[in-house]
Design a protein around this motif. Structure first.
Motif, mmCIF file in Angstrom:
data_model
loop_
_atom_site.group_PDB
_atom_site.id
_atom_site.type_symbol
_atom_site.label_atom_id
_atom_site.label_comp_id
_atom_site.label_asym_id
_atom_site.label_seq_id
_atom_site.Cartn_x
_atom_site.Cartn_y
_atom_site.Cartn_z
ATOM 1 N N CYS A 103 -21.061 3.481 28.743
ATOM 2 C CA CYS A 103 -20.723 3.576 26.500
ATOM 3 C C CYS A 103 -21.547 4.487 26.368
ATOM 4 C CB CYS A 103 -20.679 2.534 25.644
ATOM 5 S SG CYS A 103 -20.631 2.754 23.838
ATOM 6 N N THR A 104 -21.152 6.059 25.263
ATOM 7 C CA THR A 104 -22.022 6.939 24.749
ATOM 8 C C THR A 104 -21.097 6.903 23.509
ATOM 9 O OG1 THR A 104 -19.672 8.169 25.011
ATOM 10 C CG2 THR A 104 -21.666 8.304 26.786
ATOM 11 N N GLY A 105 -20.678 6.135 22.730
ATOM 12 C CA GLY A 105 -20.466 5.730 21.541
ATOM 13 C C GLY A 105 -19.205 4.770 21.307
ATOM 14 N N TYR A 106 -18.990 4.820 19.964
ATOM 15 C CA TYR A 106 -17.304 3.876 19.494
ATOM 16 C C TYR A 106 -16.970 4.530 18.199
ATOM 17 C CZ TYR A 106 -21.519 0.994 20.907
ATOM 18 O OH TYR A 106 -22.348 0.245 21.448
ATOM 19 N N GLU A 107 -15.039 3.657 18.457
ATOM 20 C CA GLU A 107 -13.968 4.777 17.902
ATOM 21 C C GLU A 107 -14.325 3.437 16.755
ATOM 22 O OE1 GLU A 107 -9.836 5.398 17.479
ATOM 23 O OE2 GLU A 107 -10.619 5.422 19.300
#
Length: 128
Positions: free
Chosen positions: A41-45
């Motif tokens: 996981c490198t980020g989120y929306e």
């Protein structure tokens, strides 16, 4: 018995920011042996916007969807490895990507439940 979920580097990036982390200890590397691919996981929306840090508020966190990067896995065993150079290349790339996304170097790597199966990249109690 030593199961774990996908690594949430964006969450760790927020934790590093809040807590001032200077190094990471990555445990259970050996449980990833034999997986053909790994998700990181490198980020989120959040509400249609891509972000690279976990938001601070619980309401915002509840609306987040993780963004995963797919990395190649490895078929070689890491169990008992005590030298970084002897890890499979894909395992080294995985660890390097974690450090890159979080902004925190990997200092210690555990390759089995045995305490002797540890790679010390930098001793956590010795100042640079």
């Amino acid at each position: 018995s030593r199961r774990c979920g996908w690594f949430d580097a964006a969450l760790l990036k927020r934790s590093a920011q809040v807590n001032g982390l200077s190094g990471l200890c990555i445990t259970k590397l050996d449980v990833l042996d034999g997986l053909t691919e790994l998700l990181l996981c490198t980020g989120y929306e959040l509400d249609g916007e891509k972000i690279d840090l976990l938001p601070m508020g619980a309401e915002d966190i509840a609306r987040c969807t993780p963004i995963y990067e797919t990395l190649p896995g490895w078929t070689e065993t890491t169990v008992g490895v005590t030298e970084y150079a002897k890890l499979p290349e894909a395992a080294r790339r995985y660890l390097e990507r974690i450090a890159e996304v979080t902004g925190v170097p990997v200092d210690v790597i555990s390759t089995s439940p045995d305490r002797d199966h540890t790679i010390m990249m930098r001793h956590p109690y010795v100042a640079d």
